[in-house]
Write a protein that holds these residues in place. Structure first.
Motif, PDB file in Angstrom:
ATOM      1  N   MET A 140      32.359  55.701  33.932  1.00  0.00           N
ATOM      2  CA  MET A 140      32.735  57.295  34.056  1.00  0.00           C
ATOM      3  C   MET A 140      31.320  58.412  34.699  1.00  0.00           C
ATOM      4  O   MET A 140      31.627  59.297  35.012  1.00  0.00           O
ATOM      5  CB  MET A 140      33.447  57.690  32.747  1.00  0.00           C
ATOM      6  CG  MET A 140      34.615  57.000  32.452  1.00  0.00           C
ATOM      7  SD  MET A 140      35.746  57.559  31.396  1.00  0.00           S
ATOM      8  CE  MET A 140      36.239  59.208  31.167  1.00  0.00           C
ATOM      9  N   SER A 141      30.307  58.047  33.218  1.00  0.00           N
ATOM     10  CA  SER A 141      29.293  58.860  34.095  1.00  0.00           C
ATOM     11  C   SER A 141      29.084  58.567  35.071  1.00  0.00           C
ATOM     12  O   SER A 141      28.116  59.612  35.158  1.00  0.00           O
ATOM     13  CB  SER A 141      28.407  58.819  33.063  1.00  0.00           C
ATOM     14  OG  SER A 141      27.587  56.642  33.256  1.00  0.00           O
ATOM     15  N   SER A 142      29.224  57.445  36.193  1.00  0.00           N
ATOM     16  CA  SER A 142      28.603  57.629  37.724  1.00  0.00           C
ATOM     17  C   SER A 142      29.399  59.142  38.075  1.00  0.00           C
ATOM     18  O   SER A 142      28.631  58.872  39.163  1.00  0.00           O
ATOM     19  CB  SER A 142      28.541  56.001  37.875  1.00  0.00           C
ATOM     20  OG  SER A 142      30.079  55.925  38.185  1.00  0.00           O
ATOM     21  N   PHE A 143      30.449  59.038  38.082  1.00  0.00           N
ATOM     22  CA  PHE A 143      30.878  59.992  39.001  1.00  0.00           C
ATOM     23  C   PHE A 143      30.921  61.232  38.389  1.00  0.00           C
ATOM     24  O   PHE A 143      31.327  62.371  38.605  1.00  0.00           O
ATOM     25  CB  PHE A 143      32.799  60.446  38.442  1.00  0.00           C
ATOM     26  CG  PHE A 143      33.294  58.642  39.548  1.00  0.00           C
ATOM     27  CD1 PHE A 143      33.777  58.916  40.279  1.00  0.00           C
ATOM     28  CD2 PHE A 143      33.225  57.921  37.940  1.00  0.00           C
ATOM     29  CE1 PHE A 143      33.662  57.979  40.873  1.00  0.00           C
ATOM     30  CE2 PHE A 143      33.329  56.473  38.691  1.00  0.00           C
ATOM     31  CZ  PHE A 143      34.281  56.717  39.905  1.00  0.00           C
ATOM     32  N   SER A 144      29.669  62.136  36.736  1.00  0.00           N
ATOM     33  CA  SER A 144      29.044  63.392  36.831  1.00  0.00           C
ATOM     34  C   SER A 144      28.852  63.502  38.119  1.00  0.00           C
ATOM     35  O   SER A 144      27.891  63.589  38.621  1.00  0.00           O
ATOM     36  CB  SER A 144      28.073  62.724  35.576  1.00  0.00           C
ATOM     37  OG  SER A 144      28.587  62.313  34.261  1.00  0.00           O
ATOM     38  N   THR A 209      15.957  52.250  44.104  1.00  0.00           N
ATOM     39  CA  THR A 209      16.670  51.605  45.490  1.00  0.00           C
ATOM     40  C   THR A 209      17.747  52.264  45.185  1.00  0.00           C
ATOM     41  O   THR A 209      18.643  52.291  47.158  1.00  0.00           O
ATOM     42  CB  THR A 209      16.521  50.652  44.896  1.00  0.00           C
ATOM     43  OG1 THR A 209      17.395  50.285  43.641  1.00  0.00           O
ATOM     44  CG2 THR A 209      14.598  50.231  45.158  1.00  0.00           C
ATOM     45  N   VAL A 210      18.833  52.373  44.489  1.00  0.00           N
ATOM     46  CA  VAL A 210      20.304  52.870  44.455  1.00  0.00           C
ATOM     47  C   VAL A 210      20.807  54.233  43.921  1.00  0.00           C
ATOM     48  O   VAL A 210      21.966  54.720  44.322  1.00  0.00           O
ATOM     49  CB  VAL A 210      21.058  51.878  44.264  1.00  0.00           C
ATOM     50  CG1 VAL A 210      20.704  50.457  45.382  1.00  0.00           C
ATOM     51  CG2 VAL A 210      20.702  51.108  43.072  1.00  0.00           C
ATOM     52  N   GLY A 211      20.295  54.854  43.456  1.00  0.00           N
ATOM     53  CA  GLY A 211      20.450  56.178  42.877  1.00  0.00           C
ATOM     54  C   GLY A 211      21.551  56.117  42.110  1.00  0.00           C
ATOM     55  O   GLY A 211      21.486  55.321  41.562  1.00  0.00           O
ATOM     56  N   PHE A 212      21.608  56.987  40.977  1.00  0.00           N
ATOM     57  CA  PHE A 212      22.202  56.830  39.611  1.00  0.00           C
ATOM     58  C   PHE A 212      23.656  56.490  39.206  1.00  0.00           C
ATOM     59  O   PHE A 212      23.750  55.762  38.509  1.00  0.00           O
ATOM     60  CB  PHE A 212      21.811  58.315  38.492  1.00  0.00           C
ATOM     61  CG  PHE A 212      23.005  59.294  38.781  1.00  0.00           C
ATOM     62  CD1 PHE A 212      23.905  59.388  37.848  1.00  0.00           C
ATOM     63  CD2 PHE A 212      22.850  60.651  40.108  1.00  0.00           C
ATOM     64  CE1 PHE A 212      25.115  59.964  37.832  1.00  0.00           C
ATOM     65  CE2 PHE A 212      24.130  60.966  40.277  1.00  0.00           C
ATOM     66  CZ  PHE A 212      25.276  61.047  39.119  1.00  0.00           C
ATOM     67  N   THR A 214      25.689  54.369  41.313  1.00  0.00           N
ATOM     68  CA  THR A 214      25.325  52.861  42.108  1.00  0.00           C
ATOM     69  C   THR A 214      24.824  52.347  40.712  1.00  0.00           C
ATOM     70  O   THR A 214      25.720  51.138  40.147  1.00  0.00           O
ATOM     71  CB  THR A 214      24.507  52.737  43.381  1.00  0.00           C
ATOM     72  OG1 THR A 214      25.240  53.184  43.946  1.00  0.00           O
ATOM     73  CG2 THR A 214      25.042  51.055  43.274  1.00  0.00           C
ATOM     74  N   THR A 215      23.265  52.558  40.098  1.00  0.00           N
ATOM     75  CA  THR A 215      22.807  52.436  38.576  1.00  0.00           C
ATOM     76  C   THR A 215      24.028  51.789  37.330  1.00  0.00           C
ATOM     77  O   THR A 215      23.744  51.056  36.956  1.00  0.00           O
ATOM     78  CB  THR A 215      21.727  52.817  38.447  1.00  0.00           C
ATOM     79  OG1 THR A 215      21.203  53.017  39.753  1.00  0.00           O
ATOM     80  CG2 THR A 215      20.877  52.334  37.131  1.00  0.00           C
TER      81      THR A 215
END
Length: 391
Positions: A140-144, A209-212, A214-215
């Motif tokens: 869920m935090s990846s959509f912040s 490399t892939v941003g927060f 995707t991480t």
């Protein structure tokens, strides 16, 4: 066999010298279960302090310790990233995310320990529930899109899941290890140290490399794949029918001056303990032009037993070591939560920056360095109190 007898002395349930349980029926007489001639229901237990089941339990605790606590202890690299990349660059209260995650996990420890003791029949499954909640929180935090979202998911929800997942490890370790209890705690807690070295480097590479977004999604999937199978080994050694007869725990520790002296030093030390891990990446980038990361460990591996022994000597009743751990962890959580906004104020406008002070004190982080050192010094106050006869 001797260690088994020592451990089971605290259980007010009929036990033979061979470590076999006998179950009474409702009338108070021993009830047979098909085969024993002497009228006893018998079942064997896995060995304590060794054996396949004990070591699998400890290995699972080690891994869950590393994965549950390793991520919050790696938050420094996320704070550095959030502070310098959109959509969070320049937002206040970034440090609150990390301190909230660790602080709530510590603060909820006594609550989780108490619930696991009250609902002992279901306690072993809480690890699965907690680990699933952690994975959901990270996804869920990846959509912040703002700091408030990150605090709610990566901070609060992750911490609630982590507290639920971790507490059974502490609750059951006393059942699996008696004479080797110190070794077991040391092995389990070393998981945080290992994760504190490896995870920041891994997270920094992924963020770069892939941003927060995707991480966080990658780590959520990895966490689920690694921990859900392990959670099935986090189980009690004693059956519910036996543990339901254990002496009820009490909160008489609160009547002991020893507890409050340890707790005071614990809270003060915790106010500065977590700050280097949070600010080290920022400091390294601004002052040194490079990053280095350290690990962090848990707090006193002998304080719990000292409080338990003191309570027994003063006739305060049975004090459960796991509940002592929970309340000390709560004190640590208080210091952790306070350290977030406090640290923001300590480095606001980068005081002392550019003055003639040597070493890192002129970097703008000087006030933070001093505060961390002072709290570390005061955290050792129990040494002085012991010399004065107060402990």
């Amino acid at each position: 066999m001797a260690s088994r007898d020592i451990e089971l002395e605290s259980i007010s349930h009929p036990i033979s010298r061979t470590g076999v349980f006998t179950t009474p029926d409702e009338s108070g007489t021993q009830q047979a279960d098909s085969q024993p001639e002497d009228g006893r229901q018998e079942f064997s237990l896995p060995p304590v302090d060794g054996g396949k089941d004990a070591w699998l339990f400890l290995a699972a605790c080690f891994a869950i310790e590393a994965l549950v606590w390793g991520f919050p202890f790696s938050f420094g690299v996320f704070q550095d990233y959030y502070s310098t990349h959109e959509p969070f660059a320049g937002s206040p209260n970034v440090a609150v995310i990390g301190t909230c995650a660790m602080g709530i996990m510590y603060l909820t420890c006594p609550l989780m320990m108490g619930l696991c003791r009250i609902f002992a029949r279901w306690a072993r499954w809480t690890s699965i529930v907690g680990l699933f909640t952690m994975c959901l929180a990270l996804a869920m935090s990846s959509f912040s899109s703002n700091i408030s979202h990150l605090i709610a998911t990566q901070g609060v929800l992750y911490a609630i899941g982590g507290g639920i997942a971790y507490c059974p490890c502490i609750l059951y370790i006393d059942e699996w290890f008696v004479q080797r209890k110190g070794l077991a705690y040391g092995i389990m807690w070393s998981g945080t140290g290992l994760a504190g070295v490896v995870l920041p480097l891994l997270m920094e590479f992924l963020l770069r490399t892939v941003g927060f977004r995707t991480t966080l999604r990658i780590w959520s999937g990895v966490l689920f794949a690694l921990t859900i199978p392990l959670s099935f080994y986090i189980k009690p050694r004693l059956p519910y029918s036996a543990t339901s007869h254990v002496k009820p725990f009490s909160l008489s520790m609160f009547l002991l001056p020893t507890f409050w002296l340890y707790q005071l030093a614990n809270v003060i030390e915790a106010m500065g303990f977590f700050l280097p891990g949070i600010y080290l990446p920022n400091y390294a980038r601004s002052a040194l032009g490079a990053a280095s990361y350290g690990s962090a460990a848990h707090y006193p591996f002998g304080v719990m037993m000292d409080i338990v022994r003191k309570g027994e000597s003063l006739d305060q009743g049975y004090i459960d070591p796991s509940m002592v751990f929970g309340w000390l962890a709560a004190g640590r959580g208080i210091g952790n939560v306070v350290s977030g906004p406090l640290s923001e104020n300590l480095i606001r406008s980068l005081p002392w920056k550019g003055n003639t002070a040597p070493f890192g004190y002129s970097s703008g982080y000087g006030s933070l360095i001093v505060f961390t050192g002072v709290t570390a010094l005061l955290g050792g106050a129990s040494f002085v109190w012991r010399r004065l006869g107060m402990l």
